[in-house]
Design a protein around this motif. Structure first.
Motif, PDB file in Angstrom:
ATOM      1  N   LEU A 159       0.712  -1.237   0.240  1.00  0.00           N
ATOM      2  CA  LEU A 159       0.042   0.251   0.006  1.00  0.00           C
ATOM      3  C   LEU A 159       0.124   1.275  -0.132  1.00  0.00           C
ATOM      4  CD1 LEU A 159      -2.635  -0.744   2.493  1.00  0.00           C
ATOM      5  CD2 LEU A 159      -3.445  -0.466  -0.169  1.00  0.00           C
ATOM      6  N   THR A 204       1.651   2.561  -3.369  1.00  0.00           N
ATOM      7  CA  THR A 204       0.458   2.535  -4.626  1.00  0.00           C
ATOM      8  C   THR A 204       0.547   3.945  -5.651  1.00  0.00           C
ATOM      9  OG1 THR A 204      -0.952   4.220  -2.525  1.00  0.00           O
ATOM     10  CG2 THR A 204      -1.655   1.483  -3.024  1.00  0.00           C
ATOM     11  N   THR A 207       2.289  -5.896  -7.475  1.00  0.00           N
ATOM     12  CA  THR A 207       1.479  -6.771  -6.429  1.00  0.00           C
ATOM     13  C   THR A 207       2.557  -6.940  -5.368  1.00  0.00           C
ATOM     14  OG1 THR A 207       0.689  -7.935  -7.205  1.00  0.00           O
ATOM     15  CG2 THR A 207       2.442  -8.618  -7.814  1.00  0.00           C
ATOM     16  N   HIS A 267      -1.390  -1.813 -11.215  1.00  0.00           N
ATOM     17  CA  HIS A 267      -1.233  -2.418  -9.502  1.00  0.00           C
ATOM     18  C   HIS A 267      -2.292  -4.064  -9.669  1.00  0.00           C
ATOM     19  CE1 HIS A 267       1.600   0.620  -8.471  1.00  0.00           C
ATOM     20  NE2 HIS A 267       0.599   1.341  -8.110  1.00  0.00           N
ATOM     21  N   LEU A 294      -2.470  -5.100  -3.714  1.00  0.00           N
ATOM     22  CA  LEU A 294      -1.926  -4.165  -2.834  1.00  0.00           C
ATOM     23  C   LEU A 294      -3.080  -4.536  -1.577  1.00  0.00           C
ATOM     24  CD1 LEU A 294      -1.262  -0.816  -5.148  1.00  0.00           C
ATOM     25  CD2 LEU A 294      -0.125  -3.049  -4.429  1.00  0.00           C
TER      26      LEU A 294
END
Length: 361
Positions: free
Chosen positions: A112, A115, A123, A315, A318
């Motif tokens: 996270l 991000t 990932t 992404h 997450l």
């Protein structure tokens, strides 16, 4: 297959010298205390330790984060900074997606903290890890995977029961595995164990009515489990001989491991199965390795490869994987079934399960 490439981040685990010996064999002879000091104090840069080939093509690289498991857990701020620098290395090398191996996912909160990256997809590998562990657990619960007849025990779990304990159940992989196992109500009992009681209570509420469930914050709940699934973020061997029920089977999907080989000395009735490992027969690494035999990989690595080989952009997983993400990555694996991406034949501490009745060396 897509022409996209990937990078996968690794770090030395609890024992530094053996893992650094995977980069260059002579490094395994350096005393542990020197590595501990060097990794803590020196501004060591992440570096590419191996090239990844699948089906005869170079498709990715493995990037070493020079910070050990205990260092990452004890100083997550510095650990996170080092992971971010390793992602920079992957992006500069032209990788389209980067996977977070082992505790590099933990210190970035499951990715996270990454991000905001728009130059590379990220990932944490937890969707395919959850899918793989779920598949392995179900086969064990059906008494398969070579356990039949081991040490004269026939159908270990098929005859003992279907009581399952998930250790680390509130974590990213643990929560997904718990929901997957509860989905069809096929268990006799599910014990959810983790340090965070509020998160355990929320998880238990999500699966309420599907399987009898209890929660706990210590390992005492393992004493009633036929199958124990280990999914924690710890640098220690947490499970002791006195924690386990007679003839219990332990599926250890942790890196660093939560079990040690001497567990089998004290409890010869117990089986320990290596979890979260996938078969990719054409996989070859040059320049270093992951400590697994040829053609085998961790499921988090496999998820990263699946995304690159199928042209995924941006992404993916997450934080905690959704069941939709688990289903999606399972579908990707099915599309590339000719390359493998299935749970590997079972091993115990790296040895074929059929020969693991004796304690590993």
């Amino acid at each position: 297959m897509s022409d996209a490439s990937f990078a996968f981040l690794v770090h030395p685990r609890a024992h530094l010298a053996p893992d650094l010996g995977l980069v260059w064999a002579p490094l395994a002879r350096v005393p542990e205390r020197y590595y501990d000091l060097a990794l803590r104090k020196l501004p060591l840069r992440p570096f590419t330790m191996a090239a990844v080939h699948i089906d005869g093509r170079r498709v990715g690289r493995i990037v070493m984060v020079p910070y050990g498991a205990r260092h990452l857990l004890e100083d997550p701020v510095e650990g996170r900074a080092r992971v971010h620098r390793a992602v920079d290395v992957a992006a500069r090398a032209g990788a389209d997606v980067v996977g977070l191996g082992a505790l590099t996912a933990t210190v970035t909160r499951g990715g996270l903290s990454l991000t905001g990256r728009t130059d590379i997809g990220v990932t944490n590998g937890n969707a395919f890890t959850a899918a793989t562990v779920d598949s392995q657990a179900r086969r064990l619960l059906d008494g398969l995977d070579g356990l039949n007849g081991l040490n004269g025990t026939a159908g270990v779990l098929a005859t003992a029961g279907r009581r399952v304990a998930v250790v680390g159940a509130s974590g990213s992989v643990g929560a997904a595995v718990s929901e997957l196992l509860a989905a069809d109500g096929g268990l006799d009992h599910l014990s959810l164990i983790a340090r965070s009681r509020p998160r355990l209570e929320a998880l238990a509420e999500r699966i309420a009515g599907r399987v009898p469930t209890t929660i706990g914050t210590d390992l005492n709940g393992l004493a009633e489990a036929d199958l124990v699934i280990l999914l924690t973020a710890s640098a220690d061997a947490l499970v002791r001989p006195d924690h386990l029920a007679p003839d219990a089977v332990v599926l250890d999907a942790t890196q660093p491991r939560n079990t040690a080989p001497d567990l089998l000395e004290a409890r010869p009735d117990v089986r320990v199965v290596d979890g979260g490992i996938v078969s990719i027969p054409s996989l070859r690494l040059t320049g270093g390795d992951l400590g697994l035999s040829h053609g085998r990989a961790y499921a988090c690595f496999a998820e990263t490869a699946l995304l690159a080989l199928t042209g995924h952009t941006g992404h993916f997983c997450l934080g905690v994987p959704t069941l939709e993400q688990v289903a999606h990555v399972r579908a990707l694996a099915a599309d590339l079934a000719h390359l493998g991406f299935t749970p590997a034949e079972p091993t115990s501490f790296g040895r074929p399960l059929a020969t693991a009745a004796t304690v590993p060396a």
